[in-house]
Scaffold this active site. Sequence first.
Site, mmCIF file in Angstrom:
data_model
loop_
_atom_site.group_PDB
_atom_site.id
_atom_site.type_symbol
_atom_site.label_atom_id
_atom_site.label_comp_id
_atom_site.label_asym_id
_atom_site.label_seq_id
_atom_site.Cartn_x
_atom_site.Cartn_y
_atom_site.Cartn_z
ATOM 1 C CG ASP A 1 29.263 49.520 30.924
ATOM 2 O OD1 ASP A 1 29.798 48.425 31.038
ATOM 3 O OD2 ASP A 1 29.725 50.592 30.153
ATOM 4 C CD GLU A 60 30.530 39.259 39.275
ATOM 5 O OE1 GLU A 60 30.897 38.572 39.846
ATOM 6 O OE2 GLU A 60 30.559 39.267 38.348
ATOM 7 C CG HIS A 112 34.868 37.143 42.070
ATOM 8 N ND1 HIS A 112 33.558 37.689 43.390
ATOM 9 C CD2 HIS A 112 34.219 37.422 41.263
ATOM 10 C CE1 HIS A 112 32.955 37.461 42.631
ATOM 11 N NE2 HIS A 112 33.204 38.102 40.697
ATOM 12 C CD GLU A 113 37.230 37.055 38.356
ATOM 13 O OE1 GLU A 113 36.371 36.449 37.330
ATOM 14 O OE2 GLU A 113 36.985 37.733 38.913
ATOM 15 C CE1 TYR A 151 31.745 41.448 41.154
ATOM 16 C CE2 TYR A 151 30.055 42.911 41.079
ATOM 17 C CZ TYR A 151 30.533 41.761 40.163
ATOM 18 O OH TYR A 151 31.497 42.160 38.973
ATOM 19 C CG HIS A 196 32.658 34.456 37.801
ATOM 20 N ND1 HIS A 196 30.483 34.906 37.955
ATOM 21 C CD2 HIS A 196 32.502 35.525 37.899
ATOM 22 C CE1 HIS A 196 30.783 35.852 38.057
ATOM 23 N NE2 HIS A 196 31.739 36.607 38.552
ATOM 24 C CD GLU A 206 32.621 36.698 35.244
ATOM 25 O OE1 GLU A 206 31.320 36.741 34.338
ATOM 26 O OE2 GLU A 206 33.514 37.444 35.505
#
Length: 635
Positions: free
Chosen positions: A408, A353, A330-331, A416, A334, A306
Amino acid sequence: MAIQKLILSLFTLLMIVGCNESGTKNSALGVQAERKNKSGEIEVAYHNTQDYHSFSNPDSVKVTHLNLDLSVDFKQKTLSGHVTIDFQKITTDADTLILDTRDLVISKVMAQGKDIAFSLAKLDSFLGAALTIQLPTEADNVTIFYKTSPQASGLQWLTPAQTAGKTHPFLFTQSQPIHARSFIPLQDSPKVRVTYEATIRTPKELLAVMSAANDPDTLRDGQYHFSMPQAIPSYLIALAVGDLHFKAMGERTGVYSEIDILDAAAEEFEDTESMLIATEKNFGAYSWDRYDLLILPPSFPFGGMENPRLSFITPTVIAGDKSLVSLIAHELAHSWSGNTVTNATWRDLWLNEGFTTYLTYRIMEMVYGEERFNMEAVLGRQDLQADLDELKPMDQILAIDLNGRDPDAVFSNIPYEKGALFLRELEHKVGRANFDKFLLGYFEAFAFQSITTGDFIYYLEGTLLKEYSGKLSRERIDEWIFKPGVPKGAPVPESDAFAVVDEARNSWLSGTIDAKEIDSKHWVVHQWLYFLNNLPENLTTMQLEELDDAFELTISRNNEIAHSWLLICVNNWYEPAFPRLNEYLVSIGRNKLIKPLYRALASTPEGKVMAQKAFAKAKDGYHPLTVKVNEKFIK
């Protein structure tokens, strides 16, 4: 509206320094939410005073602006040059600036025209090395001269053969979560927001673009200038260099890509402007001027990133029928939740998210209708359940504990889909109109700020929990945020469009009809995914042959359908699909699509051999993050 913004700003200030009746203590460092247990003892439900994934010292000296001047060297696979860092001393006696780095070669540091002392600490396995700079008394900026490593974790260098055009090389960055430090020395924490300017020097035949103001008509001369006037966290600093071309899709939207896929991408994503307009209507004005897309080579490890003003997008969602454009929604979402209101630490990722996934479903409903919304919500809930079945309880918590862990590790469907489901329950409890009003206020109250889970809880207590005390409770909120799994009584997404799929699947499995008798001519991609993802775990070779013969699933060019089918083939050892499986693993670097396949192959000795061969062939074209995620399966 001006009065409302003033009230919200004052409310936000009170949250930073205040203390409420329920025991939520607030400070500039974070929020500690307390409650009493049955014994009357105080339990700390959430406490955040530092970013565990940064060595930097923004509480003493805070970076405010970056000015980059970098040259791109494709032969050496390095960026070299300097960055001038403006900073503000938070404490008057501060005399050191601590920055995050990873594998950077620092040649010198200057301030006020003179060399100044600096030191690099010992390398940490995943955090990198702290760069400590001794600050002159009167200095308000320093300039660092440096060079990146060819193995920088945030950079991927592609040869011409690894691009669509096969003529020119390609470079792109991936900063999230803590990879910006591998190509810029900076305070690499999402709670530190900076503006930036950049001069990027490239081969003259190539174009550079950044997560900043890009001019589609810029002269291609090998020297490009950028400005990002809004303060953003470091993980949103992005750069790409390649034989890129631009095509407009709307007044404020367009797409950059290699020429070979430019028209297909622009046609696939032509509804982006409609998405932007619909989101603004419900959730407030778009704050970033333009919203353009950059279509990257297939080695990009994510579906999308994003980066503000210029989202980086995988080509695997160019399906030809707009069936996978929820990723674009979705992006875009953001731009409100994540880029404007940002998680302060990676423990708080769900604030980015979860909100964004919730908004994604809403955008898809506004643009494509309720049926599409319902189908995607059901598939999302099934994706969540798949992760719940695999993850340890500690990793099923929204406010996940990442102390001492690689950030990570936070990326799963928990932040999400569980985050989105939590917000959907709030919507159901108070009504959509009331929840939209809450979201609008939330985005305005925290605009261009980085916040913690505790900040969110405190804001919730002063708004929805206070106004709808008969429908919402703090105990239920805590269960969602601090407990593993999904609470009992959570919303259950449903779709009438899947009823016909269930009927067809059951009829085929029971032998009532043959596969060719399944009436699927009007099925959309989501129905196919639902059909495949809900097949029994064990199928016979005859059954798989029948499905493949009827629907040519092995040669499907829809990457999501191909992924689901190939995973079934691995789990049931359907050998006719293995050449396609090898091609798929070698040609795609998106972890969502290939990680489950590598994991499934690694479960048997024969499969591991196949995985090792595919990985060896594909490794040079994979992003460093893709290599890190998947190489454990082939050892």
